[in-house]
Design a protein around this motif. Structure first.
Motif, PDB file in Angstrom:
ATOM      1  N   ASN A 157       0.846  -1.052  -0.046  1.00 50.52           N
ATOM      2  CA  ASN A 157       0.242  -0.277   0.425  1.00 50.52           C
ATOM      3  C   ASN A 157       1.406   1.324   0.416  1.00 50.52           C
ATOM      4  N   ALA A 158       1.958   1.481   0.874  1.00 52.05           N
ATOM      5  CA  ALA A 158       2.497   2.512   0.864  1.00 52.05           C
ATOM      6  C   ALA A 158       3.399   2.890  -0.713  1.00 52.05           C
ATOM      7  N   ALA A 159       3.741   1.287  -1.353  1.00 56.29           N
ATOM      8  CA  ALA A 159       4.138   1.775  -2.557  1.00 56.29           C
ATOM      9  C   ALA A 159       3.213   2.103  -3.674  1.00 56.29           C
ATOM     10  N   VAL A 160       1.791   1.843  -3.537  1.00 56.89           N
ATOM     11  CA  VAL A 160       1.250   2.438  -4.678  1.00 56.89           C
ATOM     12  C   VAL A 160       0.891   4.207  -3.877  1.00 56.89           C
ATOM     13  N   ARG A 161       0.641   4.011  -2.855  1.00 61.00           N
ATOM     14  CA  ARG A 161      -0.003   5.520  -2.205  1.00 61.00           C
ATOM     15  C   ARG A 161       1.376   6.329  -2.752  1.00 61.00           C
ATOM     16  N   ALA A 162       2.763   6.355  -2.798  1.00 55.37           N
ATOM     17  CA  ALA A 162       3.747   7.057  -3.463  1.00 55.37           C
ATOM     18  C   ALA A 162       3.394   7.247  -5.047  1.00 55.37           C
ATOM     19  N   GLY A 163       2.602   6.607  -5.568  1.00 49.12           N
ATOM     20  CA  GLY A 163       2.816   6.104  -7.338  1.00 49.12           C
ATOM     21  C   GLY A 163       1.331   7.248  -7.597  1.00 49.12           C
ATOM     22  N   LEU A 164       0.560   7.842  -6.471  1.00 46.85           N
ATOM     23  CA  LEU A 164      -0.277   8.497  -6.839  1.00 46.85           C
ATOM     24  C   LEU A 164      -0.686   9.767  -6.256  1.00 46.85           C
ATOM     25  N   PRO A 165      -1.615  10.395  -6.448  1.00 44.62           N
ATOM     26  CA  PRO A 165      -2.084  12.248  -6.410  1.00 44.62           C
ATOM     27  C   PRO A 165      -2.097  11.661  -4.883  1.00 44.62           C
ATOM     28  N   ALA A 166      -2.024  12.933  -4.424  1.00 49.40           N
ATOM     29  CA  ALA A 166      -3.106  12.429  -2.914  1.00 49.40           C
ATOM     30  C   ALA A 166      -4.144  12.888  -2.626  1.00 49.40           C
ATOM     31  N   ASP A 167      -4.307  13.111  -3.589  1.00 50.47           N
ATOM     32  CA  ASP A 167      -6.715  13.918  -3.994  1.00 50.47           C
ATOM     33  C   ASP A 167      -7.351  11.920  -4.729  1.00 50.47           C
ATOM     34  N   ALA A 168      -5.611  11.187  -4.954  1.00 51.06           N
ATOM     35  CA  ALA A 168      -6.499  10.068  -6.417  1.00 51.06           C
ATOM     36  C   ALA A 168      -7.866   9.361  -5.467  1.00 51.06           C
ATOM     37  N   VAL A 169      -8.368   8.971  -5.774  1.00 47.00           N
ATOM     38  CA  VAL A 169      -9.406   7.547  -5.725  1.00 47.00           C
ATOM     39  C   VAL A 169      -8.531   6.427  -5.116  1.00 47.00           C
ATOM     40  N   LEU A 170      -8.369   5.744  -3.984  1.00 50.26           N
ATOM     41  CA  LEU A 170      -8.106   3.969  -4.250  1.00 50.26           C
ATOM     42  C   LEU A 170      -9.437   3.219  -4.164  1.00 50.26           C
ATOM     43  N   ALA A 171     -10.021   1.974  -5.193  1.00 51.76           N
ATOM     44  CA  ALA A 171     -10.865   1.642  -5.285  1.00 51.76           C
ATOM     45  C   ALA A 171     -10.356  -0.030  -4.374  1.00 51.76           C
ATOM     46  N   GLY A 172     -10.956  -0.610  -3.981  1.00 56.81           N
ATOM     47  CA  GLY A 172     -10.296  -1.960  -3.606  1.00 56.81           C
ATOM     48  C   GLY A 172     -11.505  -3.482  -3.390  1.00 56.81           C
ATOM     49  N   ASP A 173     -11.185  -4.474  -2.806  1.00 62.32           N
ATOM     50  CA  ASP A 173     -11.898  -5.205  -2.754  1.00 62.32           C
ATOM     51  C   ASP A 173     -12.022  -5.848  -1.316  1.00 62.32           C
ATOM     52  N   SER A 174     -12.556  -7.136  -1.109  1.00 58.90           N
ATOM     53  CA  SER A 174     -12.461  -7.836   0.112  1.00 58.90           C
ATOM     54  C   SER A 174     -11.490  -9.080  -0.287  1.00 58.90           C
ATOM     55  N   SER A 175     -10.270  -8.478  -0.085  1.00 57.92           N
ATOM     56  CA  SER A 175      -9.221  -8.771  -0.232  1.00 57.92           C
ATOM     57  C   SER A 175      -8.612  -8.762   1.305  1.00 57.92           C
ATOM     58  N   GLN A 176      -7.565  -9.518   1.531  1.00 58.25           N
ATOM     59  CA  GLN A 176      -5.833  -8.675   2.651  1.00 58.25           C
ATOM     60  C   GLN A 176      -5.955  -7.605   2.447  1.00 58.25           C
ATOM     61  N   VAL A 177      -5.642  -7.754   1.268  1.00 60.28           N
ATOM     62  CA  VAL A 177      -5.069  -6.225   0.894  1.00 60.28           C
ATOM     63  C   VAL A 177      -5.082  -5.340   1.031  1.00 60.28           C
ATOM     64  N   THR A 178      -6.534  -5.260   0.779  1.00 57.47           N
ATOM     65  CA  THR A 178      -7.590  -4.142   1.629  1.00 57.47           C
ATOM     66  C   THR A 178      -7.607  -3.930   2.639  1.00 57.47           C
ATOM     67  N   TYR A 179      -8.501  -4.982   2.997  1.00 54.57           N
ATOM     68  CA  TYR A 179      -9.131  -5.059   4.557  1.00 54.57           C
ATOM     69  C   TYR A 179      -7.233  -5.027   5.457  1.00 54.57           C
ATOM     70  N   LEU A 180      -6.450  -5.741   5.723  1.00 60.17           N
ATOM     71  CA  LEU A 180      -5.288  -5.580   6.303  1.00 60.17           C
ATOM     72  C   LEU A 180      -4.352  -4.572   6.345  1.00 60.17           C
ATOM     73  N   GLY A 181      -4.609  -3.890   4.693  1.00 60.90           N
ATOM     74  CA  GLY A 181      -3.972  -3.230   4.204  1.00 60.90           C
ATOM     75  C   GLY A 181      -4.124  -1.668   3.841  1.00 60.90           C
ATOM     76  N   SER A 182      -4.883  -1.621   3.071  1.00 64.56           N
ATOM     77  CA  SER A 182      -5.301   0.070   2.590  1.00 64.56           C
ATOM     78  C   SER A 182      -6.216   0.615   3.577  1.00 64.56           C
ATOM     79  N   VAL A 183      -6.876  -0.090   4.509  1.00 72.16           N
ATOM     80  CA  VAL A 183      -7.567   0.576   5.254  1.00 72.16           C
ATOM     81  C   VAL A 183      -6.958   0.946   6.304  1.00 72.16           C
ATOM     82  N   HIS A 184      -5.832   0.735   6.852  1.00 70.15           N
ATOM     83  CA  HIS A 184      -4.766   1.206   7.709  1.00 70.15           C
ATOM     84  C   HIS A 184      -3.699   1.954   6.584  1.00 70.15           C
TER      85      HIS A 184
END
Length: 529
Positions: A362-389
């Motif tokens: 998530n840190a790597a993806v966050r660094a590649g996007l502008p601050a105001d970008a939208v992120l869409a996740g799913d019922s995936s561990q990378v989302t609910y264990l990662g992106s949420v926090h």
């Protein structure tokens, strides 16, 4: 706009002209034999028809459009399987309190429940949908159809937003219509009792350990949440659907931490807890509980005010207006500030303990996007264990995920809807391979729309979360270890770009590059090598 230069207006025109009168400019759906009289009128009314490759994808795209844009999403299906394909998405919108209008044709008047063997015949389409959404209505005339659309938009504006369904019989779609579209008055929003506001303000002002929890019902009250929190010097935690209500880089922001035991302990220790726009459900708390010495709840839905945590002071009303009233009623306050940094770090440490490698991704993806970008996740561990926090956002309506209904296949179509809701603003998808393959066909939709959409697929080799649960119960893995296709080749077959990496650190540059492409880019992270 009018459709009347194309012949006598009919029931289809009644619906579509009323949509246009309410500002609808985009709908999601698939043309079918029975909904053509709706499609006839879209272009003359200036409404764009987006065609996903499955009606469930249409529903998720409409939900993402509503979640990010703050405007109702509209779905057009055909009868029978077209509608039933969209039901899961409608149920997800209900669980997540998103304003989505589903429109479908129905069997002709008089054929209800007759079991005649008609094409796409359904025993009781409205009855089935009525069990999933706020209301489902079968209309009897073009005039009633137009009125029902107006009623739906009035409810979206003045109450807790939830999906509705309108069934228009085939004969009604073709009946002449001599009316005109109209926009109803906004549903009056209840205002909290002034004495209760003063009581709540006194509790908050006198608290030594105040805490604010903002849910999905606070997404349009970000300025008010911030103003009240700064006046109280109180930490603000959010539910997942409230993520970003307070800029997650703000000194008082704890993040989407309500599910964490560290935050729940802080709530239990609080002498004044303010909960704004949340049911505090299990999807928010992960089998935990929220309570405090004194609990103040603010919600537009009366049924939420004591749900899962009884309020000592219940404030029924719009979040923004109620918080403005609270701020105005605050007496002068001189209290020591809460240790927000300590609470934030305790929550981060707890989240980090369960995140595995998802924090780094998530840190790597966050660094590649502008601050105001939208992120869409799913019922995936990378989302609910990662992106949420670990994917911080500066504002609400910048994160698409369905924590309550926890559906699979949501992320890609939701990102498509989000991209259309904020044209010209970046969006990205980050999800697991299991979730991606639930809606892989929507890659074709993103290609059609020429969206510069980075789609990061984390390769878990199937259903990692369910495999972990099986192992925890002593069940040998069954049905969860699945072969993953060559995703880069698959992307190329759809007309998208495709790249593959085994290095999470490479995601930053790959995501940034994808934003300047003329089509979506599928980025396959083989996290198992």
């Amino acid at each position: 706009m009018s459709t009347r230069n194309g012949g006598a207006p009919n029931g289809g025109a009644a619906v579509v002209e009323t949509l246009a009168a309410h500002g609808v400019d985009t709908v999601f759906g698939i043309p079918g034999t029975h909904n053509l009289e709706l499609y006839r009128h879209l272009a003359p009314c200036g409404i764009r028809a987006v065609t996903p490759r499955h009606e469930q994808g249409a529903g998720y795209a409409a939900e993402g459009y509503a979640r990010v844009g703050g405007r109702p999403g509209v779905v057009l299906t055909t009868s029978g399987p077209g509608l039933t394909n969209a039901m899961t998405a409608a149920a997800a919108a209900y669980a997540e309190s998103q304003p989505v209008l589903v429109l479908s044709p129905g069997v002709p008047t008089g054929a209800e429940g007759a079991d005649l063997g008609l094409l796409h015949e359904t025993k009781d389409a409205s009855g089935a949908m009525g069990r999933l959404v706020r209301w489902s209505r079968r209309v009897a005339s073009p005039e009633e159809a137009a009125d029902a659309v107006t009623e739906a938009f009035a409810a979206f504006r003045g109450t807790r937003p939830r999906p509705v369904h309108l069934e228009i019989p085939l004969d009604v779609l073709e009946q002449p219509w001599g009316g005109s579209p109209w926009v109803g008055a906004v549903t009056p929003v209840p205002a909290p009792d002034a004495a209760d506001v003063r009581r709540a303000a006194t509790l908050l002002a006198g608290a030594r350990r105040p805490l604010v929890i903002a849910g999905g019902g606070a997404v349009d009250a970000a300025a008010e949440v911030r103003g009240l929190a700064e006046a109280l010097r109180a930490p603000v935690a959010t539910t997942v659907n409230g993520k970003g209500v307070l800029d997650e880089s703000h000194p008082l922001a704890v993040g989407a931490a309500v599910r964490l035991r560290a935050l729940q302990k802080a709530a239990a220790d609080s002498d004044a807890l303010l909960v704004v726009g949340s049911e505090l459900g299990d999807a928010d708390l992960w089998e935990g509980r929220i309570g405090a010495e004194a609990v103040i709840r603010c919600d537009i839905d009366r049924g939420q005010l004591h749900k899962n945590c009884r309020a000592d002071v219940a404030l029924l009303g719009d979040a923004a207006a109620t918080l403005r009233a609270l701020l105005a009623a605050l007496p002068e306050r001189v209290q020591a500030p809460v240790d927000v940094d300590g609470l934030r770090e305790a929550c981060r440490a707890e989240a980090r303990a369960g995140a595995g490698g998802y924090e780094r991704i998530n840190a790597a993806v966050r660094a590649g996007l502008p601050a105001d970008a939208v992120l869409a996740g799913d019922s995936s561990q990378v989302t609910y264990l990662g992106s949420v926090h670990f994917f911080d956002v500066p504002a609400p309506r910048r994160f698409c995920y369905t924590p309550g209904y926890a559906t699979l296949g949501y992320g890609l179509p939701a990102a498509i809807g989000a991209s259309l809701a904020r044209p010209g603003h970046p969006a990205a998808v980050l999800l697991g391979d299991g979730a991606f393959l639930f809606s892989v066909q929507e890659l074709a939709t993103a290609v059609d729309l020429r969206l510069p959409l980075p789609i990061v697929v984390v390769d878990n080799g199937g259903y990692r979360e369910i495999r972990d649960q099986q192992e925890a119960r002593g069940i040998p893995p069954v049905g969860v270890d699945l072969p993953v296709p060559d995703l880069t080749a698959l992307a190329g077959a759809f007309g998208a770009l495709g790249v593959r990496t085994t290095d999470p650190g490479a995601l930053t540059a790959l995501v940034a590059d994808a934003l300047s492409a003329d089509r979506p880019t599928l980025i396959h992270l083989n996290n198992r090598e």
